[in-house]
Design an enzyme around this catalytic site. Sequence first.
Site, mmCIF file in Angstrom:
data_model
loop_
_atom_site.group_PDB
_atom_site.id
_atom_site.type_symbol
_atom_site.label_atom_id
_atom_site.label_comp_id
_atom_site.label_asym_id
_atom_site.label_seq_id
_atom_site.Cartn_x
_atom_site.Cartn_y
_atom_site.Cartn_z
ATOM 1 C CE LYS A 67 -3.631 2.650 2.511
ATOM 2 N NZ LYS A 67 -4.671 2.341 3.525
ATOM 3 C CE LYS B 60 -5.952 2.051 -0.573
ATOM 4 N NZ LYS B 60 -6.510 2.054 0.587
HETATM 5 C C1 PBG Z 1 -7.663 3.304 5.510
HETATM 6 C C2 PBG Z 1 -7.901 3.196 4.035
HETATM 7 C C3 PBG Z 1 -7.796 4.407 2.914
HETATM 8 C C4 PBG Z 1 -8.199 3.550 1.775
HETATM 9 C C5 PBG Z 1 -8.541 2.394 2.375
HETATM 10 N N1 PBG Z 1 -8.518 2.108 3.657
HETATM 11 C C6 PBG Z 1 -6.957 5.689 3.075
HETATM 12 C C7 PBG Z 1 -5.852 6.008 3.421
HETATM 13 O O1 PBG Z 1 -4.922 5.091 3.606
HETATM 14 O O2 PBG Z 1 -5.594 7.097 3.783
HETATM 15 C C8 PBG Z 1 -8.305 4.359 0.572
HETATM 16 C C9 PBG Z 1 -9.293 3.605 -0.398
HETATM 17 C C10 PBG Z 1 -9.736 4.654 -1.720
HETATM 18 O O3 PBG Z 1 -8.702 5.812 -1.794
HETATM 19 O O4 PBG Z 1 -10.439 4.229 -2.366
HETATM 20 N N2 PBG Z 1 -6.288 3.166 6.095
#
Ligand code: PBG
Length: 328
Positions: free
Chosen positions: A198, A251
């Site tokens: 991520k 992601k």
């Molecule tokens: C929370 C989380 C996020 C997303 C999914 N879980 C945001 C982040 O890490 O700031 C993003 C999902 C999206 O942008 O569609 N940790």
Amino acid sequence: MWMKSRPRRLRQNNHIRDLIAETDLRAKDLIAPLFFIKGENQRVAIDSMPGQWRLSIDLLCEHVQYLYGLGIRCVALFPAIEEELKTSDAKEAYNPKGLNQNAIKAVKKACPQMLIMTDVALDPYNSDGHDGIVDKNTGEILNDETLEVLSKMALEQAHAGSDIIGPSDMMDGRVEAIRETLDEHGFHNVMIMSYTAKYASSFYGPFRDALDSAPKAGDKKTYQMDYRNTHEALKEMALDEYEGADILMVKPGLAYLDVVQKLKMHSQLPIAVYNVSGEYAMVKAAAEKGWLDEKEIMVEMLYAFKRAGADIILSYFSEEMAKLLREH
Ligand code: PBG
């Protein structure tokens, strides 16, 4: 001019193109992320994500039943927590009677067949808007202290009926900590889909609008990955495998297809990709201006994820894509 080899022979009509297509996309490959809020009969639009809503639990349940009817077999649930419940210790995250746990129970009851995936990270509950506990003096995001909270959170989600725990926080050691806690409490069948690679990304902007969860100070670069790196994704992959993850996720999606392919090539585990909020918003915005054909772009994007090696796609387009697949 005589040519033995003519690649265009295999492109001359739909049927031959279908016959030789290397990738396929089905509604059951898709996971629909859904946002929800407290209250009844509430349906609040998300400005930066046209077509996505924050639903109260009653409407969320109806929507999940509808998605099941379209062939979608898994939803990812994201609660928008009221500001006054957010604290620096994020304790609302593991409140057994909190909004998230209530939603899991209600959705399970309304649509028992639907797989429920739930998010493990503190940002919706943390008054600092970070995925981990923040040290008041130094501003550091505390790793090991956070693991305890994440484990409690995962356990409550499992108790409520979550099928798949999705740690999205990027703390070191969280998969193992969660796996251990789940197993200690007899939840050895609850799966973990780890947000393995991520990246710290500006593509999450609209999601943070949806949940009002943007960090109050700083950014997420001390825990989310640096987008200049890909070997680092293999390190995270190896750790997640070792720590007991069942499914690995990459992601964001679109700008990270090389990472999806790399994980697919190096891991025996199923690979998921998250087609995130900013990717959705870009397509919607361009389509609103009449600059892109939304449907065609959606299909092309989703196939690109499959081609790169994703087995599973989390996408805000899941509903639209499932509808389209039913028509064909
Ligand atoms: C929370 C989380 C996020 C997303 C999914 N879980 C945001 C982040 O890490 O700031 C993003 C999902 C999206 O942008 O569609 N940790």
